[in-house]
Scaffold this motif. Structure first.
Motif, PDB file in Angstrom:
ATOM      1  N   GLY A 175      -8.015 -29.365  37.801  1.00  0.00           N
ATOM      2  CA  GLY A 175      -8.316 -28.894  36.450  1.00  0.00           C
ATOM      3  C   GLY A 175      -7.908 -27.464  36.162  1.00  0.00           C
ATOM      4  O   GLY A 175      -8.251 -26.927  35.101  1.00  0.00           O
ATOM      5  N   PHE A 176      -7.160 -26.820  37.064  1.00  0.00           N
ATOM      6  CA  PHE A 176      -6.719 -25.451  36.826  1.00  0.00           C
ATOM      7  C   PHE A 176      -5.414 -25.457  36.025  1.00  0.00           C
ATOM      8  O   PHE A 176      -4.585 -26.353  36.165  1.00  0.00           O
ATOM      9  CB  PHE A 176      -6.486 -24.719  38.143  1.00  0.00           C
ATOM     10  CG  PHE A 176      -7.749 -24.367  38.873  1.00  0.00           C
ATOM     11  CD1 PHE A 176      -8.474 -23.232  38.537  1.00  0.00           C
ATOM     12  CD2 PHE A 176      -8.226 -25.175  39.894  1.00  0.00           C
ATOM     13  CE1 PHE A 176      -9.636 -22.902  39.210  1.00  0.00           C
ATOM     14  CE2 PHE A 176      -9.385 -24.857  40.578  1.00  0.00           C
ATOM     15  CZ  PHE A 176     -10.093 -23.717  40.238  1.00  0.00           C
ATOM     16  N   ARG A 177      -5.235 -24.419  35.217  1.00  0.00           N
ATOM     17  CA  ARG A 177      -4.040 -24.262  34.408  1.00  0.00           C
ATOM     18  C   ARG A 177      -3.345 -22.966  34.796  1.00  0.00           C
ATOM     19  O   ARG A 177      -3.981 -21.900  34.837  1.00  0.00           O
ATOM     20  CB  ARG A 177      -4.417 -24.226  32.926  1.00  0.00           C
ATOM     21  CG  ARG A 177      -3.245 -24.163  31.973  1.00  0.00           C
ATOM     22  CD  ARG A 177      -3.746 -24.322  30.539  1.00  0.00           C
ATOM     23  NE  ARG A 177      -4.696 -23.282  30.208  1.00  0.00           N
ATOM     24  CZ  ARG A 177      -4.369 -22.097  29.687  1.00  0.00           C
ATOM     25  NH1 ARG A 177      -3.087 -21.812  29.470  1.00  0.00           N
ATOM     26  NH2 ARG A 177      -5.291 -21.209  29.379  1.00  0.00           N
ATOM     27  N   LEU A 178      -2.041 -23.034  35.089  1.00  0.00           N
ATOM     28  CA  LEU A 178      -1.291 -21.841  35.455  1.00  0.00           C
ATOM     29  C   LEU A 178      -1.136 -20.942  34.239  1.00  0.00           C
ATOM     30  O   LEU A 178      -0.680 -21.376  33.180  1.00  0.00           O
ATOM     31  CB  LEU A 178       0.091 -22.226  35.986  1.00  0.00           C
ATOM     32  CG  LEU A 178       0.977 -21.060  36.446  1.00  0.00           C
ATOM     33  CD1 LEU A 178       0.408 -20.418  37.707  1.00  0.00           C
ATOM     34  CD2 LEU A 178       2.409 -21.540  36.696  1.00  0.00           C
ATOM     35  N   ILE A 179      -1.504 -19.643  34.393  1.00  0.00           N
ATOM     36  CA  ILE A 179      -1.392 -18.713  33.271  1.00  0.00           C
ATOM     37  C   ILE A 179      -0.463 -17.543  33.560  1.00  0.00           C
ATOM     38  O   ILE A 179      -0.057 -16.837  32.646  1.00  0.00           O
ATOM     39  CB  ILE A 179      -2.778 -18.171  32.855  1.00  0.00           C
ATOM     40  CG1 ILE A 179      -3.485 -17.508  34.039  1.00  0.00           C
ATOM     41  CG2 ILE A 179      -3.634 -19.277  32.257  1.00  0.00           C
ATOM     42  CD1 ILE A 179      -4.795 -16.847  33.678  1.00  0.00           C
ATOM     43  N   HIS A 180      -0.119 -17.325  34.830  1.00  0.00           N
ATOM     44  CA  HIS A 180       0.800 -16.225  35.144  1.00  0.00           C
ATOM     45  C   HIS A 180       1.430 -16.477  36.502  1.00  0.00           C
ATOM     46  O   HIS A 180       0.792 -17.014  37.398  1.00  0.00           O
ATOM     47  CB  HIS A 180       0.061 -14.884  35.150  1.00  0.00           C
ATOM     48  CG  HIS A 180       0.973 -13.701  35.076  1.00  0.00           C
ATOM     49  ND1 HIS A 180       1.268 -12.893  36.144  1.00  0.00           N
ATOM     50  CD2 HIS A 180       1.676 -13.182  34.027  1.00  0.00           C
ATOM     51  CE1 HIS A 180       2.098 -11.932  35.774  1.00  0.00           C
ATOM     52  NE2 HIS A 180       2.369 -12.088  34.497  1.00  0.00           N
TER      53      HIS A 180
ATOM     54  N   PHE B 209      -4.408 -18.759  37.908  1.00  0.00           N
ATOM     55  CA  PHE B 209      -4.873 -19.948  37.202  1.00  0.00           C
ATOM     56  C   PHE B 209      -6.148 -19.621  36.415  1.00  0.00           C
ATOM     57  O   PHE B 209      -6.889 -18.694  36.765  1.00  0.00           O
ATOM     58  CB  PHE B 209      -5.212 -21.075  38.179  1.00  0.00           C
ATOM     59  CG  PHE B 209      -4.066 -21.590  38.988  1.00  0.00           C
ATOM     60  CD1 PHE B 209      -3.347 -22.695  38.588  1.00  0.00           C
ATOM     61  CD2 PHE B 209      -3.701 -20.973  40.181  1.00  0.00           C
ATOM     62  CE1 PHE B 209      -2.296 -23.187  39.344  1.00  0.00           C
ATOM     63  CE2 PHE B 209      -2.664 -21.446  40.950  1.00  0.00           C
ATOM     64  CZ  PHE B 209      -1.948 -22.564  40.523  1.00  0.00           C
ATOM     65  N   ALA B 210      -6.415 -20.420  35.396  1.00  0.00           N
ATOM     66  CA  ALA B 210      -7.694 -20.396  34.691  1.00  0.00           C
ATOM     67  C   ALA B 210      -8.221 -21.814  34.637  1.00  0.00           C
ATOM     68  O   ALA B 210      -7.447 -22.783  34.652  1.00  0.00           O
ATOM     69  CB  ALA B 210      -7.536 -19.825  33.286  1.00  0.00           C
ATOM     70  N   ASN B 211      -9.538 -21.948  34.575  1.00  0.00           N
ATOM     71  CA  ASN B 211     -10.116 -23.290  34.451  1.00  0.00           C
ATOM     72  C   ASN B 211     -10.641 -23.565  33.047  1.00  0.00           C
ATOM     73  O   ASN B 211     -11.417 -24.484  32.831  1.00  0.00           O
ATOM     74  CB  ASN B 211     -11.224 -23.509  35.488  1.00  0.00           C
ATOM     75  CG  ASN B 211     -12.361 -22.507  35.359  1.00  0.00           C
ATOM     76  OD1 ASN B 211     -12.395 -21.703  34.428  1.00  0.00           O
ATOM     77  ND2 ASN B 211     -13.290 -22.537  36.314  1.00  0.00           N
ATOM     78  N   THR B 212     -10.199 -22.754  32.078  1.00  0.00           N
ATOM     79  CA  THR B 212     -10.496 -22.957  30.651  1.00  0.00           C
ATOM     80  C   THR B 212      -9.205 -22.713  29.879  1.00  0.00           C
ATOM     81  O   THR B 212      -8.249 -22.179  30.408  1.00  0.00           O
ATOM     82  CB  THR B 212     -11.570 -21.983  30.148  1.00  0.00           C
ATOM     83  OG1 THR B 212     -11.016 -20.668  30.126  1.00  0.00           O
ATOM     84  CG2 THR B 212     -12.799 -22.010  31.043  1.00  0.00           C
ATOM     85  N   PRO B 213      -9.186 -23.054  28.582  1.00  0.00           N
ATOM     86  CA  PRO B 213      -7.966 -22.836  27.791  1.00  0.00           C
ATOM     87  C   PRO B 213      -7.692 -21.381  27.443  1.00  0.00           C
ATOM     88  O   PRO B 213      -6.696 -21.073  26.810  1.00  0.00           O
ATOM     89  CB  PRO B 213      -8.239 -23.640  26.496  1.00  0.00           C
ATOM     90  CG  PRO B 213      -9.356 -24.570  26.839  1.00  0.00           C
ATOM     91  CD  PRO B 213     -10.178 -23.869  27.850  1.00  0.00           C
ATOM     92  N   VAL B 214      -8.549 -20.437  27.857  1.00  0.00           N
ATOM     93  CA  VAL B 214      -8.401 -19.046  27.459  1.00  0.00           C
ATOM     94  C   VAL B 214      -7.256 -18.405  28.228  1.00  0.00           C
ATOM     95  O   VAL B 214      -7.189 -18.498  29.463  1.00  0.00           O
ATOM     96  CB  VAL B 214      -9.708 -18.258  27.708  1.00  0.00           C
ATOM     97  CG1 VAL B 214      -9.533 -16.784  27.329  1.00  0.00           C
ATOM     98  CG2 VAL B 214     -10.839 -18.887  26.902  1.00  0.00           C
ATOM     99  N   ASP B 215      -6.340 -17.724  27.531  1.00  0.00           N
ATOM    100  CA  ASP B 215      -5.252 -17.003  28.182  1.00  0.00           C
ATOM    101  C   ASP B 215      -5.741 -15.654  28.679  1.00  0.00           C
ATOM    102  O   ASP B 215      -6.596 -15.026  28.058  1.00  0.00           O
ATOM    103  CB  ASP B 215      -4.071 -16.783  27.226  1.00  0.00           C
ATOM    104  CG  ASP B 215      -3.313 -18.057  26.967  1.00  0.00           C
ATOM    105  OD1 ASP B 215      -3.166 -18.844  27.911  1.00  0.00           O
ATOM    106  OD2 ASP B 215      -2.886 -18.268  25.819  1.00  0.00           O
ATOM    107  N   LEU B 216      -5.174 -15.197  29.802  1.00  0.00           N
ATOM    108  CA  LEU B 216      -5.544 -13.905  30.362  1.00  0.00           C
ATOM    109  C   LEU B 216      -4.286 -13.068  30.589  1.00  0.00           C
ATOM    110  O   LEU B 216      -3.273 -13.603  30.936  1.00  0.00           O
ATOM    111  CB  LEU B 216      -6.283 -14.102  31.697  1.00  0.00           C
ATOM    112  CG  LEU B 216      -7.655 -14.766  31.602  1.00  0.00           C
ATOM    113  CD1 LEU B 216      -8.138 -15.117  32.991  1.00  0.00           C
ATOM    114  CD2 LEU B 216      -8.657 -13.851  30.944  1.00  0.00           C
TER     115      LEU B 216
END
Length: 295
Positions: free
Chosen positions: A271-276, A288-295
């Motif tokens: 359930g992790f999403r790559l953000i950077h 990674f983040a585990n929510t839709p919020v971008d960091l």
């Protein structure tokens, strides 16, 4: 016990290829592998250190694991004098910049500018001095993250010398639980935290994996940093997911660029999403983040 050094001398491309083969072959053993130029415009050496054994047995183990036809040049082995080679090698290392951080030894303490965040790491038998692409990449990424978000519960998994935990404590006064499977590493990390005047912010624990009572007691974590190897990281994907707060941020390193797709798949399945994504010296840092919020 004396260390056994195995070396293959070749041109630069071949030496780098051989070093990559050795890293893969001995990844689970944790033997340090390096590749370097012997003299300017001269031959290159791919080198691996074994903590014990006999030279001929070490040579046989290498050839058994990688195949006798893997190297064009012969494998040479010798016995190293029983001194702290890690400490000796670090004496000549220059400060390394990673974003706003400068990782340095005591001999360069007076060279750190007031606007830099200095992390002083003494020579010790622990991984993570900041001179490796994985550690420097992690520091650079942590500097980026802490500019955007405040983290209240942080786990540094595989802390080594404690450089990442110290960086987070200095940058944001973050309270960090720093763990490592190696008691020598956690001892070094504790000493380095004291040296950098952040001992109250860093708790060092010797722990294999993520099942230590102190990890369970301090979970969930809104930031987990794991600078270890690809195979252990893939095996830890599910256990790490259970330690994360929501929202939570996960930074993974210790990865070669080629490891990226396998590690990405393991964590996306949780359930992790790559953000950077950050590449440094052929090493990869993934956030990674585990929510839709971008960091």
């Amino acid at each position: 016990m004396p260390m056994i050094r195995a070396r293959v001398t070749a041109d630069e491309l071949e030496a780098r290829r051989i070093a990559g083969i050795l890293e893969v072959a001995f990844e689970e053993d944790g033997y340090p592998v390096s590749v370097y130029e012997t003299v300017m415009d001269g031959p290159w050496v791919a080198e691996i250190l074994f903590y014990d054994g006999e030279p001929e047995a070490v040579k046989a183990e290498i050839l058994d694991k990688v195949g006798s036809d893997a190297f064009a040049a012969p494998v040479e082995t010798d016995v190293l004098e029983e001194i702290d080679w890690v400490a000796k090698s670090l004496e000549s290392l220059k400060p390394v910049r990673a974003g706003q951080f400068i990782v340095h030894g005591s001999h360069d303490r007076d060279k750190i500018a007031s606007f830099d965040i200095g992390i002083e790491i003494e020579a010790a038998q622990a991984f993570g001095t900041g001179h490796h692409g994985t550690t420097a990449g992690c520091l650079e990424e942590l500097g980026r993250l802490f500019k955007r978000h405040h983290y209240s519960s942080v786990l540094d998994l595989g802390t080594g010398s404690g450089v990442l935990a110290i960086g987070m404590a200095k940058l944001a006064k973050a309270r960090v639980l720093a763990t490592d499977i190696d008691p020598i590493a956690t001892k070094a990390a504790t000493a380095n935290a004291r040296l950098n005047e952040v001992p109250g912010l860093i708790e060092c624990v010797t722990a294999a994996g993520v099942h230590h009572p102190r990890i369970r007691a301090r979970a969930p974590f809104d930031l987990i940093v794991a600078n270890i190897l690809a195979r252990p990281l893939m095996a830890l994907a599910h256990p790490i997911s259970r330690l994360m707060a929501r929202p939570g941020t996960l930074v993974l390193s210790g990865l070669r660029v080629a490891d990226g797709p396998r590690v990405l798949a393991s964590y996306r399945n949780q359930g992790f999403r790559l953000i950077h994504r950050l590449e440094r010296e052929d090493w990869l840092t993934l956030t990674f983040a585990n929510t839709p919020v971008d960091l």
